[in-house]
Motif scaffolding. Structure first.
Motif, PDB file in Angstrom:
ATOM      1  N   GLN A  11       0.978  -1.227   0.096  1.00  0.00           N
ATOM      2  CA  GLN A  11      -0.090   0.070  -0.016  1.00  0.00           C
ATOM      3  C   GLN A  11       0.907   1.178   0.076  1.00  0.00           C
ATOM      4  O   GLN A  11       1.775   1.392   0.857  1.00  0.00           O
ATOM      5  N   PRO A  12       0.854   2.322  -0.896  1.00  0.00           N
ATOM      6  CA  PRO A  12       1.912   3.112  -1.310  1.00  0.00           C
ATOM      7  C   PRO A  12       1.762   4.122   0.144  1.00  0.00           C
ATOM      8  O   PRO A  12       0.910   4.620   0.715  1.00  0.00           O
ATOM      9  N   GLN A  13       3.051   4.607   0.488  1.00  0.00           N
ATOM     10  CA  GLN A  13       3.022   5.471   1.599  1.00  0.00           C
ATOM     11  C   GLN A  13       4.141   6.586   1.025  1.00  0.00           C
ATOM     12  O   GLN A  13       4.953   6.256   0.218  1.00  0.00           O
ATOM     13  N   VAL A  14       4.258   7.874   1.431  1.00  0.00           N
ATOM     14  CA  VAL A  14       4.927   8.633   1.079  1.00  0.00           C
ATOM     15  C   VAL A  14       6.404   8.423   1.007  1.00  0.00           C
ATOM     16  O   VAL A  14       7.150   8.243   0.196  1.00  0.00           O
ATOM     17  N   PRO A  62      -4.606   4.267  -4.494  1.00  0.00           N
ATOM     18  CA  PRO A  62      -3.723   4.094  -5.569  1.00  0.00           C
ATOM     19  C   PRO A  62      -2.781   2.711  -5.339  1.00  0.00           C
ATOM     20  O   PRO A  62      -2.804   2.338  -4.101  1.00  0.00           O
ATOM     21  N   THR A  63      -2.680   2.013  -6.387  1.00  0.00           N
ATOM     22  CA  THR A  63      -1.859   0.742  -6.239  1.00  0.00           C
ATOM     23  C   THR A  63      -0.204   1.271  -6.610  1.00  0.00           C
ATOM     24  O   THR A  63       0.096   2.013  -7.662  1.00  0.00           O
ATOM     25  N   ILE A  70      15.593  -0.360 -10.754  1.00  0.00           N
ATOM     26  CA  ILE A  70      14.302  -0.732 -10.447  1.00  0.00           C
ATOM     27  C   ILE A  70      13.397   0.118 -10.653  1.00  0.00           C
ATOM     28  O   ILE A  70      13.457   1.507 -10.981  1.00  0.00           O
ATOM     29  N   SER A  71      12.237  -0.297 -11.256  1.00  0.00           N
ATOM     30  CA  SER A  71      11.259   0.237 -11.777  1.00  0.00           C
ATOM     31  C   SER A  71      10.050   0.535 -11.084  1.00  0.00           C
ATOM     32  O   SER A  71       9.761  -0.609 -10.387  1.00  0.00           O
ATOM     33  N   SER A  72       9.286   1.420 -11.025  1.00  0.00           N
ATOM     34  CA  SER A  72       8.020   1.570 -10.090  1.00  0.00           C
ATOM     35  C   SER A  72       6.804   2.219 -10.884  1.00  0.00           C
ATOM     36  O   SER A  72       7.291   2.862 -11.815  1.00  0.00           O
ATOM     37  N   PHE A  73       5.939   2.055 -10.591  1.00  0.00           N
ATOM     38  CA  PHE A  73       4.580   2.607 -11.068  1.00  0.00           C
ATOM     39  C   PHE A  73       3.207   2.766 -10.142  1.00  0.00           C
ATOM     40  O   PHE A  73       3.020   1.893  -9.250  1.00  0.00           O
ATOM     41  N   ILE A  74       2.432   3.746 -10.291  1.00  0.00           N
ATOM     42  CA  ILE A  74       1.260   4.115  -9.528  1.00  0.00           C
ATOM     43  C   ILE A  74       0.222   4.062 -10.424  1.00  0.00           C
ATOM     44  O   ILE A  74       0.107   4.780 -11.447  1.00  0.00           O
ATOM     45  N   GLY A  75      -0.893   3.336 -10.153  1.00  0.00           N
ATOM     46  CA  GLY A  75      -2.203   3.258 -11.040  1.00  0.00           C
ATOM     47  C   GLY A  75      -3.352   3.293 -10.025  1.00  0.00           C
ATOM     48  O   GLY A  75      -3.272   3.226  -8.956  1.00  0.00           O
ATOM     49  N   LEU A  76      -4.542   3.714 -10.812  1.00  0.00           N
ATOM     50  CA  LEU A  76      -5.777   3.612 -10.054  1.00  0.00           C
ATOM     51  C   LEU A  76      -6.643   2.336 -10.837  1.00  0.00           C
ATOM     52  O   LEU A  76      -6.650   2.408 -12.057  1.00  0.00           O
TER      53      LEU A  76
END
Length: 581
Positions: free
Chosen positions: A300-303, A549-550, A315-321
């Motif tokens: 679960q995304p945290q700041v 957000p995921t 490392i790659s990252s992504f936020i989606g709805l």
């Protein structure tokens, strides 16, 4: 829907829920991204189903991937109310057969490894015929058959096994008969009344358990025997499999190791193993990722967590709805909260925009207050049913007026009900290690204090047990939904349903949801469901907060892994994962 939790059960401090997308109104993508780092997920906004792809010949044969999960698996039966948690769904996704699953673009897709076709052959009565893949077998060599459909129907229809605490009976309770033919390879399902979301049945949110093993642990022709087998599946680590993976090792509170199922008839996984490592403190996940102790995190995304990952090399990252949404729930078994004016006042005092700004708004600018319990804004069926109530507006004066108009009194910062009895201290609960949820709970408590209501903030390390036992007054979690809104609505809000943890009951809502559930015209079905949604909003049982957000972060070496903001999660295609050459 795979807590809140269906986790999820989906859980994720999120449960799995069979709720979400109108089949005729599938969103064009997995959502918007405000944060995307590295190159692997660069194309995921435009091409959610194919980004980070690599062909089989570009992958190494072998290799191991460790994937972090935030909860242990205390119950292995994902179709049960207690096991209906997102992490359980993730860990069992590679083991269980299912009819349909959700892809990252939020659409339902037929699982052809298991079912070659699924068609409505009659509308009066509604009849669905499934043709099973003739190659499909359980890992002990027992063929998949109609028996598996029948067993899983019996333990979820609410009639054959009253003591089976199913996560949901939605849809199954509308089935008149499930019969097999063609040596068990054809399954014919006849409905008493039409079921709008028939694709929900036996799908990835409620996948199938083996009937032949159930038979060994209870008489599957009696209610007591069914209940015995149901309990056995929940308490027993699966040594069997019906998918591309099987469990080779389980260390309680530490890890689940899965290896390829040699009996699997479909495309074989390239990897040697996938290890699901339990890290209940999400703040430790970036460190584990950086140290290569895990190669994938889906927290679960945290700041702070997102900021740490941003700067990691390779490392790659992504936020989606997508179909995951956060909410506050009341427990209506609490005598004080059984009174609607108090619920309405507390929800009216909550300022959702401020709460978003102080939590998920710290790392993405895409999140807005959610104003529906069954649809998200990407769906045609979405309608605002919350704003007109004033709930979530942060209007303290309106909240106080609701209370005074109902006869409540505030003296010396203590609220009393119309009879003069002081409102007792409430407990609001959240999943341990989740800073955003802790902040949301503290903001709730601060707001409630302005109305003279004391609220104690308390964490839980077993969300499934906490919700099913009703061990809370207020709770925050998320539903992780599937593309099936109508059966999911009944599952979550229907009187006596397994996911209706706070014991909400409205004959009007039940009736409207039942009508929507049996309406084959999708537009009419959505209208009926929104009528029910409006009543529920007025009743102030659950306050939707926002689309959650995921966040996925992964080693660039891993191909074919991507975000999937549905109950299926990134593991929906786990058998395709591989290490790039």
């Amino acid at each position: 829907m795979l807590v809140t939790t269906r986790s999820r059960a989906a859980k994720l401090g999120a449960f799995v829920a069979g709720a979400a997308l109108l089949l005729s109104a599938c969103g064009g993508g997995g959502g918007n991204s405000a944060v995307q780092t590295g190159q692997a997920f660069a194309d995921c906004d435009k091409n959610p189903n194919t980004c980070n792809s690599a062909q089989a010949d570009q992958l190494t044969q072998g290799g191991d991937v460790t994937y972090a999960i935030e909860k242990n698996v205390p119950n292995w039966l994902v179709i049960s109310a207690e096991g209906n948690v997102f992490e359980t769904g993730e860990v069992t996704k590679g083991l269980l057969p299912y009819t349909f699953y959700a892809t990252p673009d939020l659409k339902p897709v037929l699982n052809k490894d298991f079912v070659e076709s699924a068609e409505v052959t009659s509308t009066s009565p509604q009849t669905v015929v499934y043709k099973l893949n003739p190659k499909a077998v359980w890992s002990d060599g027992t063929p998949f058959s109609a028996d598996d459909f029948i067993y899983n129907y019996k333990v979820q229809n609410g009639k054959d096994c009253p003591d089976c605490a199913a996560a949901s009976t939605a849809g199954y309770d509308q089935v008149k008969s499930v019969t097999g033919s063609d040596g068990g390879k054809t399954v014919t399902v006849v409905f008493d009344k039409p079921f709008t979301d028939w694709k929900l049945l036996w799908s990835s949110g409620g996948a199938m358990y083996p009937a032949h093993l159930a038979k060994q642990h209870g008489d599957i022709n009696t209610p007591a025997g069914l209940a015995e087998s149901f309990k056995w599946f929940g308490t027993t680590v699966p040594t069997w499999s019906g998918g591309p993976w099987k469990i080779s090792k389980f260390v309680n509170n530490q890890s689940v190791t899965e290896v390829p199922n040699e009996k699997y008839w479909g495309a074989k996984p390239k990897l040697n193993s996938v290890v699901f490592r339990v890290i209940t403190d999400a703040t430790q996940e970036p460190t584990a990722l950086q140290n290569n102790e895990v190669q994938v995190i889906y927290p679960q995304p945290q700041v702070d967590l997102i900021n740490q990952v941003k700067n990691m090399p390779n490392i790659s990252s992504f936020i989606g709805l997508g179909l995951t949404w956060e909410h506050f729930d009341f427990n209506l078994k609490n005598p004080a909260l059984s009174q609607k004016p108090l619920r309405q006042a507390l929800f009216t005092a909550i300022n959702r925009k401020d709460m978003i700004a102080k939590t998920v708004g710290q790392f993405t600018n895409k999140v807005e207050p959610l104003n529906n319990h069954n649809f998200v804004p990407q769906q045609t069926g979405y309608k605002d049913t919350v704003s007109s109530t004033g709930q979530g507006s942060g209007d303290i004066e309106k909240a106080k007026k609701i209370l005074t108009d109902a006869g409540y009194k505030l003296n010396n910062n203590q609220l009393s009900d119309p009879s003069g009895k002081a409102i007792p201290e409430l407990r609001i609960r959240y999943t341990v290690g989740n800073q955003i949820r802790q902040n949301e709970c503290e903001l709730f408590a601060q707001t409630a204090a302005q109305l003279g209501v004391k609220v104690k903030v308390q964490s839980t390390d077993d969300l499934g047990q906490t919700t099913t036992s009703g061990d809370y007054d207020v709770i925050v979690f998320a539903w992780v939904a599937s593309p099936f809104p109508f059966g999911g609505a009944i599952q979550n809000w229907g009187t006596g349903q397994g996911n209706n943890y706070g014991k909400y009951s409205s004959p009007q809502v039940d009736s409207l949801m039942a009508q929507a559930n049996a309406e084959t015209d999708q537009t009419k079905a959505a209208d009926l469901l929104n009528q029910a949604d409006q009543i529920m909003s007025d009743d102030a049982y659950v306050l939707p907060l926002y689309q959650k957000p995921t966040f996925i972060a992964s080693s660039d070496k891993i191909a074919n892994i991507r975000n999937n903001s549905t109950l299926d999660g990134p593991v929906y295609n786990m058998q395709e994962w591989g290490i790039r050459k």
